[in-house]
Design a protein around this motif. Structure first.
Motif, PDB file in Angstrom:
ATOM      1  N   ASN A  21       0.859  -1.178   0.000  1.00 47.39           N
ATOM      2  CA  ASN A  21       0.000   0.000   0.000  1.00 47.39           C
ATOM      3  C   ASN A  21       0.899   1.233   0.000  1.00 47.39           C
ATOM      4  O   ASN A  21       2.129   1.085   0.059  1.00 47.39           O
ATOM      5  CB  ASN A  21      -0.955  -0.019   1.210  1.00 47.39           C
ATOM      6  CG  ASN A  21      -0.226  -0.135   2.529  1.00 47.39           C
ATOM      7  OD1 ASN A  21       0.619   0.703   2.841  1.00 47.39           O
ATOM      8  ND2 ASN A  21      -0.528  -1.167   3.305  1.00 47.39           N
ATOM      9  N   TYR A  23       2.205   3.165   1.943  1.00 49.06           N
ATOM     10  CA  TYR A  23       3.032   3.432   3.121  1.00 49.06           C
ATOM     11  C   TYR A  23       4.473   3.059   2.809  1.00 49.06           C
ATOM     12  O   TYR A  23       4.723   2.183   1.975  1.00 49.06           O
ATOM     13  CB  TYR A  23       2.555   2.557   4.283  1.00 49.06           C
ATOM     14  CG  TYR A  23       1.793   3.261   5.372  1.00 49.06           C
ATOM     15  CD1 TYR A  23       1.186   4.486   5.184  1.00 49.06           C
ATOM     16  CD2 TYR A  23       1.665   2.660   6.607  1.00 49.06           C
ATOM     17  CE1 TYR A  23       0.471   5.100   6.201  1.00 49.06           C
ATOM     18  CE2 TYR A  23       0.954   3.261   7.636  1.00 49.06           C
ATOM     19  CZ  TYR A  23       0.365   4.482   7.420  1.00 49.06           C
ATOM     20  OH  TYR A  23      -0.338   5.079   8.431  1.00 49.06           O
ATOM     21  N   VAL A 113      -6.026  -3.082   6.489  1.00 54.55           N
ATOM     22  CA  VAL A 113      -5.272  -1.930   6.008  1.00 54.55           C
ATOM     23  C   VAL A 113      -5.263  -1.932   4.479  1.00 54.55           C
ATOM     24  O   VAL A 113      -4.499  -2.664   3.853  1.00 54.55           O
ATOM     25  CB  VAL A 113      -3.846  -1.943   6.584  1.00 54.55           C
ATOM     26  CG1 VAL A 113      -3.021  -0.796   6.013  1.00 54.55           C
ATOM     27  CG2 VAL A 113      -3.901  -1.833   8.112  1.00 54.55           C
ATOM     28  N   GLY A 114      -6.181  -1.137   3.909  1.00 54.03           N
ATOM     29  CA  GLY A 114      -6.194  -0.983   2.469  1.00 54.03           C
ATOM     30  C   GLY A 114      -7.011  -2.012   1.727  1.00 54.03           C
ATOM     31  O   GLY A 114      -6.782  -2.232   0.540  1.00 54.03           O
ATOM     32  N   GLY A 142      -7.266   1.011   6.938  1.00 58.29           N
ATOM     33  CA  GLY A 142      -6.538   1.762   5.921  1.00 58.29           C
ATOM     34  C   GLY A 142      -7.467   2.064   4.766  1.00 58.29           C
ATOM     35  O   GLY A 142      -8.101   1.147   4.229  1.00 58.29           O
ATOM     36  N   GLU A 143      -7.550   3.335   4.364  1.00 60.59           N
ATOM     37  CA  GLU A 143      -8.595   3.716   3.402  1.00 60.59           C
ATOM     38  C   GLU A 143      -8.165   4.941   2.592  1.00 60.59           C
ATOM     39  O   GLU A 143      -7.546   5.868   3.132  1.00 60.59           O
ATOM     40  CB  GLU A 143      -9.891   4.035   4.155  1.00 60.59           C
ATOM     41  CG  GLU A 143     -11.059   4.474   3.304  1.00 60.59           C
ATOM     42  CD  GLU A 143     -11.683   3.342   2.479  1.00 60.59           C
ATOM     43  OE1 GLU A 143     -12.679   3.610   1.792  1.00 60.59           O
ATOM     44  OE2 GLU A 143     -11.165   2.210   2.515  1.00 60.59           O
ATOM     45  N   PRO A 144      -8.479   4.966   1.288  1.00 65.04           N
ATOM     46  CA  PRO A 144      -8.247   6.178   0.506  1.00 65.04           C
ATOM     47  C   PRO A 144      -9.261   7.266   0.848  1.00 65.04           C
ATOM     48  O   PRO A 144     -10.330   7.000   1.408  1.00 65.04           O
ATOM     49  CB  PRO A 144      -8.448   5.706  -0.951  1.00 65.04           C
ATOM     50  CG  PRO A 144      -8.543   4.221  -0.899  1.00 65.04           C
ATOM     51  CD  PRO A 144      -9.013   3.873   0.471  1.00 65.04           C
ATOM     52  N   TRP A 195       3.253   7.647  -1.906  1.00 58.59           N
ATOM     53  CA  TRP A 195       2.479   7.229  -3.078  1.00 58.59           C
ATOM     54  C   TRP A 195       3.405   6.947  -4.254  1.00 58.59           C
ATOM     55  O   TRP A 195       3.276   5.932  -4.957  1.00 58.59           O
ATOM     56  CB  TRP A 195       1.500   8.325  -3.494  1.00 58.59           C
ATOM     57  CG  TRP A 195       0.075   8.165  -3.079  1.00 58.59           C
ATOM     58  CD1 TRP A 195      -0.649   9.044  -2.329  1.00 58.59           C
ATOM     59  CD2 TRP A 195      -0.841   7.109  -3.413  1.00 58.59           C
ATOM     60  NE1 TRP A 195      -1.943   8.598  -2.167  1.00 58.59           N
ATOM     61  CE2 TRP A 195      -2.087   7.410  -2.824  1.00 58.59           C
ATOM     62  CE3 TRP A 195      -0.717   5.931  -4.159  1.00 58.59           C
ATOM     63  CZ2 TRP A 195      -3.198   6.586  -2.947  1.00 58.59           C
ATOM     64  CZ3 TRP A 195      -1.825   5.098  -4.286  1.00 58.59           C
ATOM     65  CH2 TRP A 195      -3.048   5.435  -3.680  1.00 58.59           C
ATOM     66  N   TYR A 198       5.357   3.673  -3.926  1.00 55.60           N
ATOM     67  CA  TYR A 198       4.538   2.492  -4.173  1.00 55.60           C
ATOM     68  C   TYR A 198       4.231   2.340  -5.660  1.00 55.60           C
ATOM     69  O   TYR A 198       4.426   1.271  -6.249  1.00 55.60           O
ATOM     70  CB  TYR A 198       3.242   2.605  -3.371  1.00 55.60           C
ATOM     71  CG  TYR A 198       2.335   1.401  -3.469  1.00 55.60           C
ATOM     72  CD1 TYR A 198       2.806   0.113  -3.237  1.00 55.60           C
ATOM     73  CD2 TYR A 198       0.989   1.563  -3.782  1.00 55.60           C
ATOM     74  CE1 TYR A 198       1.962  -0.983  -3.308  1.00 55.60           C
ATOM     75  CE2 TYR A 198       0.136   0.469  -3.856  1.00 55.60           C
ATOM     76  CZ  TYR A 198       0.630  -0.800  -3.627  1.00 55.60           C
ATOM     77  OH  TYR A 198      -0.200  -1.890  -3.708  1.00 55.60           O
ATOM     78  N   TRP A 243      -4.422   8.760   1.370  1.00 56.37           N
ATOM     79  CA  TRP A 243      -4.532   7.406   1.921  1.00 56.37           C
ATOM     80  C   TRP A 243      -3.983   7.443   3.343  1.00 56.37           C
ATOM     81  O   TRP A 243      -3.020   8.141   3.629  1.00 56.37           O
ATOM     82  CB  TRP A 243      -3.726   6.425   1.071  1.00 56.37           C
ATOM     83  CG  TRP A 243      -4.023   4.980   1.319  1.00 56.37           C
ATOM     84  CD1 TRP A 243      -4.947   4.219   0.681  1.00 56.37           C
ATOM     85  CD2 TRP A 243      -3.392   4.129   2.274  1.00 56.37           C
ATOM     86  NE1 TRP A 243      -4.930   2.934   1.176  1.00 56.37           N
ATOM     87  CE2 TRP A 243      -3.977   2.861   2.153  1.00 56.37           C
ATOM     88  CE3 TRP A 243      -2.379   4.312   3.224  1.00 56.37           C
ATOM     89  CZ2 TRP A 243      -3.609   1.776   2.945  1.00 56.37           C
ATOM     90  CZ3 TRP A 243      -2.001   3.243   4.010  1.00 56.37           C
ATOM     91  CH2 TRP A 243      -2.613   1.998   3.866  1.00 56.37           C
ATOM     92  N   VAL A 245      -4.045   5.284   7.519  1.00 53.42           N
ATOM     93  CA  VAL A 245      -4.514   4.265   8.456  1.00 53.42           C
ATOM     94  C   VAL A 245      -5.072   4.991   9.670  1.00 53.42           C
ATOM     95  O   VAL A 245      -4.424   5.880  10.229  1.00 53.42           O
ATOM     96  CB  VAL A 245      -3.395   3.300   8.859  1.00 53.42           C
ATOM     97  CG1 VAL A 245      -3.940   2.238   9.826  1.00 53.42           C
ATOM     98  CG2 VAL A 245      -2.796   2.615   7.636  1.00 53.42           C
TER      99      VAL A 245
END
Length: 251
Positions: A21, A23, A113-114, A142-144, A195, A198, A243, A245
């Motif tokens: 994700n 992170y 998470v995500g 974990g969420e956008p 971002w 990743y 994004w 957590v």
């Protein structure tokens, strides 16, 4: 791939990444410290990926726990990581459907998470997490969220959403937690650099795989992704999509 697994393209795209994700290792460590984890804290990590959260927190904070993921490749990588960090006696990883998994005993922390798709969004995912929590236990989601209003439908789709309503802005997401009966007690947010780390890691993984596998049946699909995704990222995702957590305690 077994009947219960992720498509092979996911494994190729993630390559040797450990955190699946937006992170980086520093943010994951910051989150662990922010939560004031104590030795022996029990954690259930749903959609645990390659297990970096559980493995590094077991090493750094002495937590124990279980991770569940639908990917056989990611679950195998998580077990290898636990052995590498010397924490295989404290954490275990199960291949399975995270949406229906319930541990034998309630846990101190339940995380997703995500991957809130397992509950059809944040409300359903919090219900899934709540059924595994002890009274007073903490949920991690974990969420956008929208950093800015997307200008059109092309922008929405470039951010992996079908409509603007798929994500909230940050105030809206925080308000949603409250409306669902949870207090937000901590949060650690991704930034544009994490971002980039990743997204760009995916491009290198894809290019190296394509160079080594030009005749694979997935080559055409992944070639298109590598051609198109960098522009989508710099035009849309890094500007529009946040994004994070979020740590939650039920009221």
């Amino acid at each position: 791939m077994t009947a219960l697994d992720l498509p092979r393209s996911f494994v190729i795209r993630e390559g040797d990444l450990r955190i699946l994700n937006p992170y980086d290792a520093g943010k994951l460590a910051t989150l662990g410290r922010a939560l004031k984890l104590r030795p022996g804290t029990s954690i259930l990590d749903l959609c645990s990926g390659k297990g970096e959260l559980l493995c590094t927190w077991a090493r750094d904070h002495g937590v124990v726990g279980t991770g569940v993921d639908i990917s056989t490749a990611f679950t195998a990588a998580a077990r290898e990581r636990a052995a590498e960090l010397g924490v295989a006696d404290r954490v275990r990883f199960a291949h399975g459907d995270a949406a229906v998994f319930v541990p034998e005993s309630p846990v101190d922390v339940a995380a997703c998470v995500g991957a809130t798709w397992i509950g059809g969004g944040v409300p359903g995912t919090l219900e899934i997490l709540a059924r595994s929590l002890r009274p007073g236990g903490m949920a991690l989601v974990g969420e956008p969220y929208w950093r800015r209003e997307p200008p059109d439908e092309d922008a929405v789709r470039a951010c992996h959403a079908e409509s603007r309503e798929d994500f909230h802005d940050l105030p809206g997401l925080v308000a949603l937690f409250g409306d669902l009966g949870w207090d937000l007690v901590e949060m650690v947010l991704a930034d544009q650099d994490s971002w980039d780390r990743y997204a760009a890691a995916h491009w290198l993984n894809l290019r190296r795989w394509l160079d080594a596998n030009p005749d694979d049946e997935l080559a055409g699909e992944l070639r298109r992704e590598l051609t198109e995704d960098p522009l989508r990222h710099v035009r849309f995702r890094r500007e529009l999509l946040g994004w994070g957590v979020f740590a939650l305690l039920r009221r």
